[in-house]
Each structure stands twice: as structure tokens, then as C-alpha cells.
Design a protein around this motif. Structure first.
Motif, PDB file in Angstrom:
ATOM      1  N   LEU A  75      -7.928  -9.303  -4.748  1.00 10.13           N
ATOM      2  CA  LEU A  75      -8.422  -8.001  -3.688  1.00 10.13           C
ATOM      3  C   LEU A  75      -9.376  -8.401  -2.756  1.00 10.13           C
ATOM      4  O   LEU A  75      -9.215  -7.918  -1.633  1.00 10.13           O
ATOM      5  CB  LEU A  75      -9.103  -7.158  -4.677  1.00 10.13           C
ATOM      6  N   ALA A  91     -10.181  -1.507  -0.395  1.00  6.25           N
ATOM      7  CA  ALA A  91      -8.925  -1.940  -1.115  1.00  6.25           C
ATOM      8  C   ALA A  91      -9.646  -1.490  -2.625  1.00  6.25           C
ATOM      9  O   ALA A  91      -8.625  -1.367  -3.491  1.00  6.25           O
ATOM     10  CB  ALA A  91      -8.769  -3.440  -1.224  1.00  6.25           C
ATOM     11  N   LEU A 136      -0.344  -0.496  -4.623  1.00  3.25           N
ATOM     12  CA  LEU A 136      -1.623   0.146  -4.424  1.00  3.25           C
ATOM     13  C   LEU A 136      -1.577   1.469  -4.350  1.00  3.25           C
ATOM     14  O   LEU A 136      -0.860   2.078  -3.755  1.00  3.25           O
ATOM     15  CB  LEU A 136      -2.655  -0.403  -3.583  1.00  3.25           C
ATOM     16  N   TYR A 193      -8.222   1.685  -4.678  1.00  5.41           N
ATOM     17  CA  TYR A 193      -6.929   2.059  -5.113  1.00  5.41           C
ATOM     18  C   TYR A 193      -6.755   1.397  -6.362  1.00  5.41           C
ATOM     19  O   TYR A 193      -7.431   0.358  -6.777  1.00  5.41           O
ATOM     20  CB  TYR A 193      -6.059   1.049  -4.347  1.00  5.41           C
ATOM     21  N   TRP A 240      -4.420  -0.755  -8.766  1.00 14.08           N
ATOM     22  CA  TRP A 240      -3.618  -2.111  -8.576  1.00 14.08           C
ATOM     23  C   TRP A 240      -2.758  -1.868  -9.684  1.00 14.08           C
ATOM     24  O   TRP A 240      -3.110  -2.077 -10.917  1.00 14.08           O
ATOM     25  CB  TRP A 240      -4.371  -3.394  -8.244  1.00 14.08           C
ATOM     26  N   ASN A 288       0.936  -1.295   0.001  1.00 12.24           N
ATOM     27  CA  ASN A 288      -0.020   0.128  -0.056  1.00 12.24           C
ATOM     28  C   ASN A 288       0.864   1.200  -0.076  1.00 12.24           C
ATOM     29  O   ASN A 288       1.707   1.642   0.837  1.00 12.24           O
ATOM     30  CB  ASN A 288      -0.931  -0.027   1.247  1.00 12.24           C
TER      31      ASN A 288
END
Length: 212
Positions: free
Chosen positions: A149, A159, A203, A162, A164, A128
Motif C-alpha cells: 500500500l 490508499a 480497491l 480503500y 483491498w 481502483n
């Protein structure tokens, strides 16, 4: 997001469900939750082999071609019978005619799968970039990034808020290994420490508080 499909489980996940209060098994690539059997058949000797198999793969009980319990010829009667070297268990009919075998159990316990056993697992590190936190997950190689995820949700509820990325490139959330994320096996073939070479997904926060 792709339509919902059968859930994948790792062998490690199945092995965690190994008590009478939480009893899973796997066989022939499928996963089964047998927890309801324990209270229903409490004290029944025929439940013992199933309890002893909790959290394990019992594929050796089954014929891979038919998907049913293996059978053999009874040397005394010459009749076909279920082959149960680990001992008779629930819903297996006796090999001889009898009037005290209860058939009023609906369908056999080995018919209700809850998901698919992964044929291969892999390790992925998720970083992250907003919080600098890192988490290493064991995932199923068949899983899409969306499904990975969902495995990550216990660590961060948003999550999906974000982007990825792998190697700086946004991932297609509906794909699996087609995204080019390196597999641990490549490093094992080169005799490298897979822990040092675990693929990392980064992320990047979108600031839109998207929820699943």
C-alpha cells in the motif's frame, strides 16, 4: 497495522541510485546508502571502485560467513590481507605496516544498512474500482499488503481509505503471500505470459478519508 520493520528494496530500486549524488549498493541481502562518502572523499582514488559499483550488488566482495571483506594470504609475506581484485577502496587497511594510513574514520562504510534486498520480486496489478485506474507495481515478495500500500501512495494519497480485495475477499493487510495472491512463478512454470496473468488487487473506496 504491524509495527515498523526494516524496509525491503527491489534490485531495480537499488540500480536507480547509481550516481555520486545518489549512491547505493547491496551485498549479502542488505542495502546500503553510500551517498555521504562521495563528497567526504571527493578526489580520493580509493573512492573509485565504490563509484563504479554504484547501483550494483557487490556481494562478491564479501565473505558470506563473516559478513566482512574477503581475505587471502599474501604470497610474498604469508600474512592475511584483504582480497580486493577490483582495487583497494575506502577503509581497507594496507597489508603491510605503515604510519600514513588514517584510521580516524569511525566505522567502516559497509556497516550501515538502510534496508533489506528482496530475495524475490513479483508484479501486482492494482485496480481502483472508484476511478477505474490501473497501476502495475513491482513489489518484494516479503512485503505485507500494508507495505505494498505504501508503494501505491504516489498514485493515490488516500490508499488506506480503500478496502483491498483479491478475488472478492478482503485482504489481511499484515500478511504477504499467505493471502493467496497468485505468484508470477506459477505462470512461468506453465510457460504462460506473466503479463497476462498478473495478480490483480481491487480497491473499494470506504469514504472515510483515512490517512496514514
Amino acid at each position: 497495522m504491524s509495527p515498523a520493520r526494516a524496509q525491503f528494496f527491489t534490485p531495480r530500486e537499488v540500480s536507480c541510485h547509481c550516481t555520486t549524488a545518489d549512491l547505493w549498493v547491496s551485498y549479502l541481502g542488505r542495502v546500503y546508502d553510500l551517498t555521504p562518502l562521495a563528497p567526504h572523499y571527493k578526489g580520493d582514488i580509493l573512492l573509485k571502485p565504490i563509484i563504479e559499483a554504484a547501483g550494483k550488488d557487490i556481494g562478491h566482495w564479501f565473505n558470506p560467513k563473516t559478513g566482512d571483506i574477503k581475505t587471502s594470504i599474501d604470497p610474498q609475506t604469508g600474512c592475511l590481507r584483504y582480497s580486493t581484485p577490483q582495487g583497494l577502496f575506502l577503509h581497507i587497511s594496507p597489508s603491510y605496516p605503515c604510519s600514513d594510513w588514517d584510521t580516524d574514520f569511525g566505522h567502516s562504510w559497509w556497516c550501515d544498512e538502510i534496508g533489506i534486498l528482496s530475495a524475490k520480486t513479483r508484479t501486482i496489478r492494482i485496480i481502483n474500482t472508484l476511478t477505474s485506474q490501473e497501476h502495475t507495481l513491482e513489489v518484494c515478495s516479503e512485503e505485507t499488503i500494508w507495505e505494498i500500500l505504501r508503494r501505491y501512495l504516489p498514485y493515490i494519497a488516500h490508499a488506506a481509505s480503500y478496502t483491498w480485495k483479491y478475488c472478492g475477499v478482503p485482504l489481511n493487510m499484515d500478511l504477504t503471500e499467505e493471502n493467496g495472491v497468485k505468484d508470477d512463478d506459477e505462470f512461468e512454470e506453465l510457460k504462460l505470459d506473466s503479463d497476462l496473468c498478473t495478480a490483480s488487487i481491487h480497491l473499494y473506496f470506504n469514504d472515510d478519508l483515512t490517512e496514514l
